[in-house]
Scaffold this motif. Structure first.
Motif, PDB file in Angstrom:
ATOM      1  N   GLY A  65     -71.282  10.304 -69.286  1.00 12.46           N
ATOM      2  CA  GLY A  65     -72.220  10.085 -70.383  1.00 12.46           C
ATOM      3  C   GLY A  65     -71.752  10.696 -71.683  1.00 12.46           C
ATOM      4  O   GLY A  65     -72.142  10.250 -72.773  1.00 12.46           O
ATOM      5  N   ASP A 331     -83.762   9.126 -72.606  1.00  9.51           N
ATOM      6  CA  ASP A 331     -83.790   7.860 -73.338  1.00  9.51           C
ATOM      7  C   ASP A 331     -83.449   8.039 -74.819  1.00  9.51           C
ATOM      8  O   ASP A 331     -82.972   7.104 -75.459  1.00  9.51           O
ATOM      9  CB  ASP A 331     -85.161   7.198 -73.191  1.00  9.51           C
ATOM     10  CG  ASP A 331     -85.382   6.634 -71.798  1.00  9.51           C
ATOM     11  OD1 ASP A 331     -84.379   6.419 -71.081  1.00  9.51           O
ATOM     12  OD2 ASP A 331     -86.551   6.432 -71.419  1.00  9.51           O
ATOM     13  N   GLU A 336     -73.689   7.552 -73.036  1.00 12.85           N
ATOM     14  CA  GLU A 336     -73.098   6.234 -72.773  1.00 12.85           C
ATOM     15  C   GLU A 336     -74.033   5.407 -71.892  1.00 12.85           C
ATOM     16  O   GLU A 336     -74.668   5.930 -70.980  1.00 12.85           O
ATOM     17  CB  GLU A 336     -71.745   6.396 -72.079  1.00 12.85           C
ATOM     18  CG  GLU A 336     -70.674   7.071 -72.928  1.00 12.85           C
ATOM     19  CD  GLU A 336     -70.220   6.199 -74.087  1.00 12.85           C
ATOM     20  OE1 GLU A 336     -70.155   4.969 -73.900  1.00 12.85           O
ATOM     21  OE2 GLU A 336     -69.950   6.743 -75.181  1.00 12.85           O
ATOM     22  N   ALA A 337     -74.091   4.091 -72.148  1.00 10.22           N
ATOM     23  CA  ALA A 337     -75.094   3.218 -71.526  1.00 10.22           C
ATOM     24  C   ALA A 337     -75.028   3.207 -70.004  1.00 10.22           C
ATOM     25  O   ALA A 337     -76.057   3.305 -69.318  1.00 10.22           O
ATOM     26  CB  ALA A 337     -74.949   1.803 -72.071  1.00 10.22           C
ATOM     27  N   GLU A 338     -73.835   3.075 -69.431  1.00 11.47           N
ATOM     28  CA  GLU A 338     -73.725   3.024 -67.970  1.00 11.47           C
ATOM     29  C   GLU A 338     -74.205   4.324 -67.348  1.00 11.47           C
ATOM     30  O   GLU A 338     -74.941   4.328 -66.353  1.00 11.47           O
ATOM     31  CB  GLU A 338     -72.278   2.747 -67.537  1.00 11.47           C
ATOM     32  CG  GLU A 338     -72.128   2.644 -66.024  1.00 11.47           C
ATOM     33  CD  GLU A 338     -70.681   2.520 -65.570  1.00 11.47           C
ATOM     34  OE1 GLU A 338     -70.466   2.306 -64.364  1.00 11.47           O
ATOM     35  OE2 GLU A 338     -69.766   2.637 -66.420  1.00 11.47           O
ATOM     36  N   ARG A 340     -76.319   6.469 -68.628  1.00  4.12           N
ATOM     37  CA  ARG A 340     -77.765   6.589 -68.782  1.00  4.12           C
ATOM     38  C   ARG A 340     -78.489   5.833 -67.649  1.00  4.12           C
ATOM     39  O   ARG A 340     -79.433   6.338 -67.059  1.00  4.12           O
ATOM     40  CB  ARG A 340     -78.205   6.029 -70.137  1.00  4.12           C
ATOM     41  CG  ARG A 340     -79.688   6.295 -70.441  1.00  4.12           C
ATOM     42  CD  ARG A 340     -80.206   5.416 -71.596  1.00  4.12           C
ATOM     43  NE  ARG A 340     -79.302   5.399 -72.721  1.00  4.12           N
ATOM     44  CZ  ARG A 340     -79.258   6.353 -73.663  1.00  4.12           C
ATOM     45  NH1 ARG A 340     -80.086   7.385 -73.591  1.00  4.12           N
ATOM     46  NH2 ARG A 340     -78.402   6.269 -74.660  1.00  4.12           N
ATOM     47  N   ALA A 341     -78.006   4.639 -67.342  1.00  6.30           N
ATOM     48  CA  ALA A 341     -78.638   3.843 -66.290  1.00  6.30           C
ATOM     49  C   ALA A 341     -78.530   4.533 -64.933  1.00  6.30           C
ATOM     50  O   ALA A 341     -79.501   4.579 -64.165  1.00  6.30           O
ATOM     51  CB  ALA A 341     -77.998   2.456 -66.231  1.00  6.30           C
ATOM     52  N   HIS A 344     -80.836   7.590 -64.761  1.00  9.56           N
ATOM     53  CA  HIS A 344     -82.213   7.159 -64.485  1.00  9.56           C
ATOM     54  C   HIS A 344     -82.426   7.004 -62.983  1.00  9.56           C
ATOM     55  O   HIS A 344     -83.420   7.485 -62.423  1.00  9.56           O
ATOM     56  CB  HIS A 344     -82.497   5.818 -65.175  1.00  9.56           C
ATOM     57  CG  HIS A 344     -83.249   5.939 -66.457  1.00  9.56           C
ATOM     58  ND1 HIS A 344     -84.622   5.945 -66.509  1.00  9.56           N
ATOM     59  CD2 HIS A 344     -82.825   6.062 -67.748  1.00  9.56           C
ATOM     60  CE1 HIS A 344     -85.013   6.058 -67.765  1.00  9.56           C
ATOM     61  NE2 HIS A 344     -83.940   6.132 -68.543  1.00  9.56           N
TER      62      HIS A 344
END
Length: 355
Positions: A65, A331, A336-338, A340-341, A344
């Motif tokens: 991240g 949030d 980094e997007a991946e 973060r997912a 979660h």
């Protein structure tokens, strides 16, 4: 859907790094004396035959991240967290006098049984206790060794070292505060919350995230965000652990039913019950906590007191509140997007689990 613990094939890669390291240590120990084979076997069994690898997962996705590039060297470095966990489990089981861990004999019971089977002199229980202290210490020593022999560069290790050191101090003093709280019978929510933070919450989520961030060279903004996400999530993780320690299914948890009650643990769940119960029921709960002879009927009675007080429902609400607060920070964080997912999904796995 694949478990978030297996994203980037991480769990298998952590297992591979641990197996390689422990194989080297087995060779090292047997070169000293063949009598150390049971020591190597006990640590291999504990580390390699169980564990969700949650701490390396938070560290790895904290690293990713922050923009860190994947490598086997980083995975090896983060696998060191599992040896810190092994040390904590061995010592925790000894202090709590737990007979099992992950459905198998705890380390002190394993070596107690070995003493008995061999017909050695002296007390079998004392031998088992001594072995557990030493194996727990050895796992902690090896955690440091795995980190600094992982192949990660010296600049990255220099950044990571203060986080790793602080984490190990926190979990150790957290364990002491847990023991102290049981001895003093402190039933305050404030004390229960502090024990939860330092014994488990910080070293389960927050510090692994910060370790990954440090290896990646993250800046202050992301460090602050990871703390804001990791600390409430770690507390929620510990509260789930507390609920499972009283109400969990032994077939799934690998621990005897009611063990936390027999050990007299003054968790947030128990503190919430004391805060809500009347004088008579509070005295009954206090009398049962820490009773090593508590049978199945006694466990069910204490469970009923806790449930009927509203403490179980209150703890579940608190888990949801902490989870909501943690995800709100994540949030809004520069992650980094991946990663973060996956974070979660890891948050959900940590707080909705049944084991």
């Amino acid at each position: 859907m694949t478990s978030p613990l297996d994203a980037a094939d991480l769990r298998a890669r952590v297992d591979k790094a641990l197996a390689a390291f422990l194989g080297e240590q087995r060779t090292r120990l047997t070169g000293i004396d063949r009598a150390l084979v049971p020591v190597a076997e006990a640590l291999e069994d504990l580390v390699l035959k169980g564990g969700k690898r949650l701490r390396p997962a938070f560290a790895y996705w904290g690293f990713r991240g922050a923009g860190g590039a994947d490598s086997d060297q980083v995975v090896s470095a983060l696998a060191a967290l599992e040896l810190v966990q092994a040390s904590a489990l061995i010592h925790d089981d000894l202090m709590d006098r737990s007979d099992t861990r992950r459905g198998e004999p705890s380390v002190h019971r394993r070596f107690e049984a070995r003493h008995t089977a061999q017909g050695w002199r002296g007390g079998a229980a004392a031998f088992g206790d001594s072995a557990a202290v030493l194996l727990g210490d050895l796992a902690l020593v090896w955690s440091d060794e795995l980190l600094h022999t992982s192949g990660v560069g010296p600049v990255e290790l220099t950044r990571a070292r203060p986080v790793f050191d602080e984490m190990r101090t926190e979990v150790t003093v957290g364990q002491y505060l847990d023991v102290l709280t049981q001895a003093t019978a402190d039933t305050s929510l404030e004390r229960a919350g502090k024990v939860a933070r330092f014994k488990s919450a910080k070293y389960t989520v927050e510090r692994p995230l910060l370790l990954g961030a440090a290896l990646a060279g993250a800046g202050p903004e992301l460090f602050a965000a990871y703390s804001g996400f990791g600390l409430p999530l770690g507390e929620a993780f510990q509260l789930r652990d507390d609920v499972l320690g009283v109400f969990g299914d032994p077939e799934r948890t690998g621990k005897p039913a009611g063990d936390d009650l027999r050990e007299g643990k003054r968790t947030y769940l128990v503190a919430a019950a004391f805060a809500a119960l009347g004088e008579k029921e509070s005295a009954e709960l206090d009398a049962g906590l820490g009773d090593q002879g508590l049978d199945g009927r006694g466990v069910e009675r204490l469970r009923a007191l806790i449930r009927d007080s509203g403490a179980l429902a209150a703890t579940e609400r608190r888990i949801d509140e902490l989870m909501t607060a943690a995800l709100a920070v994540l949030d809004g964080a520069p992650v980094e997007a991946e990663a973060r997912a996956v974070l979660h999904r890891l948050a959900d796995a940590a707080t909705r689990r049944t084991v």
